[in-house]
Design a protein around this motif. Structure first.
Motif, mmCIF file in Angstrom:
data_model
loop_
_atom_site.group_PDB
_atom_site.id
_atom_site.type_symbol
_atom_site.label_atom_id
_atom_site.label_comp_id
_atom_site.label_asym_id
_atom_site.label_seq_id
_atom_site.Cartn_x
_atom_site.Cartn_y
_atom_site.Cartn_z
ATOM 1 N N SER A 299 -4.844 6.320 -1.710
ATOM 2 C CA SER A 299 -5.032 7.545 -0.939
ATOM 3 C C SER A 299 -4.283 7.457 0.389
ATOM 4 O O SER A 299 -3.877 6.386 0.844
ATOM 5 C CB SER A 299 -6.526 7.767 -0.672
ATOM 6 O OG SER A 299 -7.036 6.729 0.160
ATOM 7 N N GLU A 300 -4.156 8.618 1.020
ATOM 8 C CA GLU A 300 -3.524 8.647 2.341
ATOM 9 C C GLU A 300 -4.355 7.886 3.364
ATOM 10 O O GLU A 300 -3.816 7.229 4.253
ATOM 11 C CB GLU A 300 -3.326 10.095 2.786
ATOM 12 C CG GLU A 300 -2.560 10.228 4.098
ATOM 13 C CD GLU A 300 -2.310 11.686 4.463
ATOM 14 O OE1 GLU A 300 -1.687 11.904 5.530
ATOM 15 O OE2 GLU A 300 -2.728 12.577 3.699
ATOM 16 N N LEU A 301 -5.665 7.939 3.211
ATOM 17 C CA LEU A 301 -6.537 7.220 4.133
ATOM 18 C C LEU A 301 -6.311 5.718 4.033
ATOM 19 O O LEU A 301 -6.252 5.010 5.048
ATOM 20 C CB LEU A 301 -8.000 7.554 3.819
ATOM 21 C CG LEU A 301 -9.047 6.861 4.690
ATOM 22 C CD1 LEU A 301 -8.857 7.251 6.154
ATOM 23 C CD2 LEU A 301 -10.468 7.214 4.209
ATOM 24 N N THR A 302 -6.173 5.230 2.809
ATOM 25 C CA THR A 302 -5.887 3.799 2.622
ATOM 26 C C THR A 302 -4.552 3.424 3.261
ATOM 27 O O THR A 302 -4.418 2.358 3.893
ATOM 28 C CB THR A 302 -5.878 3.456 1.123
ATOM 29 O OG1 THR A 302 -7.131 3.786 0.541
ATOM 30 C CG2 THR A 302 -5.600 1.971 0.910
ATOM 31 N N LEU A 303 -3.561 4.289 3.103
ATOM 32 C CA LEU A 303 -2.248 4.029 3.691
ATOM 33 C C LEU A 303 -2.319 3.977 5.212
ATOM 34 O O LEU A 303 -1.756 3.072 5.836
ATOM 35 C CB LEU A 303 -1.273 5.107 3.238
ATOM 36 C CG LEU A 303 0.133 5.039 3.872
ATOM 37 C CD1 LEU A 303 0.840 3.765 3.426
ATOM 38 C CD2 LEU A 303 0.949 6.277 3.490
ATOM 39 N N LEU A 304 -3.034 4.932 5.802
ATOM 40 C CA LEU A 304 -3.113 4.977 7.258
ATOM 41 C C LEU A 304 -3.888 3.784 7.807
ATOM 42 O O LEU A 304 -3.546 3.233 8.858
ATOM 43 C CB LEU A 304 -3.761 6.294 7.696
ATOM 44 C CG LEU A 304 -2.926 7.556 7.430
ATOM 45 C CD1 LEU A 304 -3.711 8.807 7.793
ATOM 46 C CD2 LEU A 304 -1.623 7.502 8.224
ATOM 47 N N ASN A 305 -4.919 3.386 7.110
ATOM 48 C CA ASN A 305 -5.670 2.209 7.555
ATOM 49 C C ASN A 305 -4.820 0.940 7.473
ATOM 50 O O ASN A 305 -4.888 0.070 8.348
ATOM 51 C CB ASN A 305 -6.934 2.050 6.705
ATOM 52 C CG ASN A 305 -7.996 3.071 7.070
ATOM 53 O OD1 ASN A 305 -8.045 3.559 8.206
ATOM 54 N ND2 ASN A 305 -8.868 3.409 6.111
ATOM 55 N N VAL B 228 0.838 -1.199 0.000
ATOM 56 C CA VAL B 228 0.000 0.000 0.000
ATOM 57 C C VAL B 228 0.871 1.246 0.000
ATOM 58 O O VAL B 228 0.573 2.245 -0.696
ATOM 59 C CB VAL B 228 -0.949 -0.006 1.210
ATOM 60 C CG1 VAL B 228 -1.685 1.334 1.341
ATOM 61 C CG2 VAL B 228 -1.961 -1.129 1.087
ATOM 62 N N ARG B 229 1.945 1.216 0.764
ATOM 63 C CA ARG B 229 2.832 2.369 0.807
ATOM 64 C C ARG B 229 3.472 2.601 -0.568
ATOM 65 O O ARG B 229 3.662 3.749 -1.004
ATOM 66 C CB ARG B 229 3.902 2.150 1.868
ATOM 67 C CG ARG B 229 4.762 3.385 2.119
ATOM 68 C CD ARG B 229 5.651 3.174 3.323
ATOM 69 N NE ARG B 229 6.501 1.992 3.152
ATOM 70 C CZ ARG B 229 7.337 1.544 4.088
ATOM 71 N NH1 ARG B 229 7.423 2.171 5.263
ATOM 72 N NH2 ARG B 229 8.074 0.475 3.865
ATOM 73 N N GLN B 230 3.785 1.509 -1.265
ATOM 74 C CA GLN B 230 4.364 1.637 -2.607
ATOM 75 C C GLN B 230 3.337 2.256 -3.567
ATOM 76 O O GLN B 230 3.673 3.118 -4.383
ATOM 77 C CB GLN B 230 4.816 0.277 -3.102
ATOM 78 C CG GLN B 230 5.521 0.315 -4.458
ATOM 79 C CD GLN B 230 5.995 -1.073 -4.885
ATOM 80 O OE1 GLN B 230 5.606 -2.082 -4.306
ATOM 81 N NE2 GLN B 230 6.835 -1.114 -5.907
ATOM 82 N N ARG B 231 2.099 1.817 -3.450
ATOM 83 C CA ARG B 231 1.032 2.354 -4.293
ATOM 84 C C ARG B 231 0.778 3.824 -3.969
ATOM 85 O O ARG B 231 0.512 4.643 -4.861
ATOM 86 C CB ARG B 231 -0.243 1.537 -4.116
ATOM 87 C CG ARG B 231 -0.149 0.143 -4.743
ATOM 88 C CD ARG B 231 -1.379 -0.691 -4.380
ATOM 89 N NE ARG B 231 -2.597 -0.053 -4.839
ATOM 90 C CZ ARG B 231 -3.108 -0.148 -6.080
ATOM 91 N NH1 ARG B 231 -2.451 -0.882 -6.999
ATOM 92 N NH2 ARG B 231 -4.221 0.474 -6.411
ATOM 93 N N TYR B 232 0.865 4.122 -2.644
ATOM 94 C CA TYR B 232 0.647 5.511 -2.246
ATOM 95 C C TYR B 232 1.742 6.404 -2.823
ATOM 96 O O TYR B 232 1.485 7.531 -3.277
ATOM 97 C CB TYR B 232 0.622 5.623 -0.722
ATOM 98 C CG TYR B 232 0.532 7.040 -0.214
ATOM 99 C CD1 TYR B 232 -0.678 7.735 -0.233
ATOM 100 C CD2 TYR B 232 1.666 7.692 0.295
ATOM 101 C CE1 TYR B 232 -0.752 9.040 0.238
ATOM 102 C CE2 TYR B 232 1.590 8.994 0.774
ATOM 103 C CZ TYR B 232 0.384 9.666 0.743
ATOM 104 O OH TYR B 232 0.303 10.967 1.198
#
Length: 505
Positions: free
Chosen positions: A443-449, A433-437
């Motif tokens: 999104s940042e929300l997806t990363l934080l989750n 997810v961090r790579q996709r971010y």
């Protein structure tokens, strides 16, 4: 004190007949404790069903330096400090000293005793009898007289029935029990310190995760504020994000309290006061590999657990006390002798004609005690049965304790294996997810989750690792923590017939 001439051969013969008669009377009148005996049998490891739960795997017993296995030099130093200053250990050592003093006293009672006695007095006698004599009535008169004696005496109790030897054996057994109890106190303290230290390590690791979660929730809250201003989130979503961030700060405050209390607990275990725990550095504990259990656990555990050894010596002490109670049914025979000077005038005390000596036995035979002797013996056998029951319970609890710890350690190993896989997958997912971010595809929300999910999985792994270490500490303790009764001089040499104690009559 009356001086007498040496006894004639006829008097010697009379004395022998009298002594023989008293001895026969004692033997005939004292053998009245038949029917009084112990009830509880001493349990043996083979009587318990533990083959499956305590199956060994070719491992070795723990050694006395088992805390070194965790790879934390501070824990090793703290253990030595606790054993030197903890009040429980000091109390156990004092009990050993008291038991040894009793053994010394019992040993002294079995030896001859000598004494020196000297006294002198001056008496005044006034008489006014008024007797009639040919020359008239007697006149009142008075006189002063002196007397004195100086003696060297010797007494010795013939331990014909083993009362003194049994008393000494009881005192020695109680001393051995006290030594084993001190070893048990040392083991309990070491395990408690290691568990508290492990708890402190877990709390610090948990705080690291919660602190990251708090930062992540703060990020979510800021993101929600931005999205609210952009019209992408409602006030409800913004309020929930702010609430979640506040809850993380609450958890951090709770963890800080727990860390402080654990430090205070460590200071108390060290025997140095709560402030001592404040100077302890953060623990750095290593994870131990799965333990390999020694073979023949049920049998060898008898000499490996100090609580079992202490309970067995208590049984031996109670057994010796029943021997003391039996010996009281028989006559006490004491030999006494004296030699010294006796005189009715202090100036003559050192003269040869004032010398005297004497020697002879003193026999005390209980004939009628109102049932006190039998009642006392019944009470001692009841104490013996109590000690046996306590030993049996200690052995049963010890076997169950080891089985419980083995089962829990094995279950924790399986759980940790699954949890390790889950953590690896969670970290892999977060990295993706961090790579996709970073590529602008998430999104940042997806990363934080994703980060929150990964941190939650890491928290569960920390808890399982700490639980496994705690269970390994408990398992080491249940296996005796390196105690060896034979090496410590506390092994009891058992006869072939383990059910012999005490003799049933």
């Amino acid at each position: 004190m009356t001086l007498s001439r040496p006894a004639s051969p006829r008097q010697h013969l009379r004395f022998k007949h009298l002594a023989a008669a008293m001895l026969l009377l004692g033997l005939s009148g004292c053998a009245n404790y038949f029917g009084i005996h112990a009830i509880e049998p001493l349990a043996q490891p083979g009587t318990y069903q533990a083959h499956s739960s305590l199956a060994g795997s070719g491992g070795t017993w723990p050694d006395s330096g088992w805390v070194k296995q965790f790879g934390d030099a501070q824990l090793v130093a703290l253990t030595a400090e606790a054993l030197a200053h903890n009040p429980d250990i000091q109390s156990a050592r004092a009990r050993i000293a008291a038991a040894r003093a009793q053994a010394e006293g019992a040993h002294g009672a079995a030896l001859p005793s000598a004494y020196i006695s000297a006294n002198a007095d001056r008496s005044y006698i006034y008489q006014d009898i008024g007797l009639q004599t040919p020359s008239g009535p007697t006149q009142p008169g008075s006189t002063w007289s002196n007397s004195g004696q100086a003696l060297l005496g010797l007494t010795y109790e013939l331990d014909l029935w083993g009362k003194n030897s049994a008393t000494l054996a009881r005192a020695v057994s109680q001393g051995k029990a006290a030594e084993a109890q001190e070893q048990q106190a040392r083991l309990s303290l070491t395990a408690a310190l290691a568990s508290a230290y492990n708890q402190l390590a877990q709390q610090y690791a948990t705080r690291d995760v919660i602190e990251q979660l708090a930062k992540q929730r703060e990020g979510l809250s800021r993101l929600s504020d931005t999205r609210l201003k952009a019209g992408l989130d409602s006030e409800l979503e913004q309020s929930q994000a702010a609430q979640s961030a506040a809850e993380m700060r609450t958890q951090l405050a709770q963890l800080d309290e727990q860390i402080l209390l654990t430090r205070y607990q460590l200071g108390a275990l060290l025997g140095q006061g709560p402030d001592r725990g404040l100077s302890i550095a953060r623990p750095q504990l290593a994870n131990l590999p799965p333990p390999r259990l020694p073979d023949n656990i049920p049998l060898d555990l008898l000499g490996r657990r100090p609580d079992i050894v202490a309970a067995r010596w208590q049984v031996e002490a109670a057994n010796q006390q029943t021997r003391v109670a039996k010996a009281r049914f028989y006559p006490d025979v004491n030999l006494s002798a004296f030699a010294g000077y006796f005189s009715f005038g202090l100036s003559d005390l050192g003269n040869s004609y004032a010398k005297g000596f004497g020697v002879g036995p003193a026999v005390t035979l209980p004939i009628f005690e109102g049932g006190q002797l039998r009642a006392n013996l019944k009470g001692e056998y009841a104490q013996y049965d109590t000690a046996v029951a306590s030993y049996n319970q200690t052995l049963n609890s010890a076997l169950t304790d080891v089985a419980n710890q083995i089962a829990s350690v094995r279950a924790a190993e399986l759980q940790l294996q699954s949890q390790t896989q889950a953590l690896q997958q969670s970290e892999r997912g977060y990295a993706m997810v961090r790579q996709r971010y970073g590529a602008g595809l998430a999104s940042e929300l997806t990363l934080l989750n994703a980060q929150a999910g990964m941190l939650g999985t890491r928290q569960r792994s920390i808890d399982l690792e700490a639980r496994r270490r705690n269970l390994q500490i408990a398992l080491i303790k249940s296996l005796g923590g390196g105690f060896d009764a034979r090496a410590a001089g506390l092994a009891l040499n058992e006869p072939a017939d383990a059910q012999h104690r005490p003799n049933k009559q």
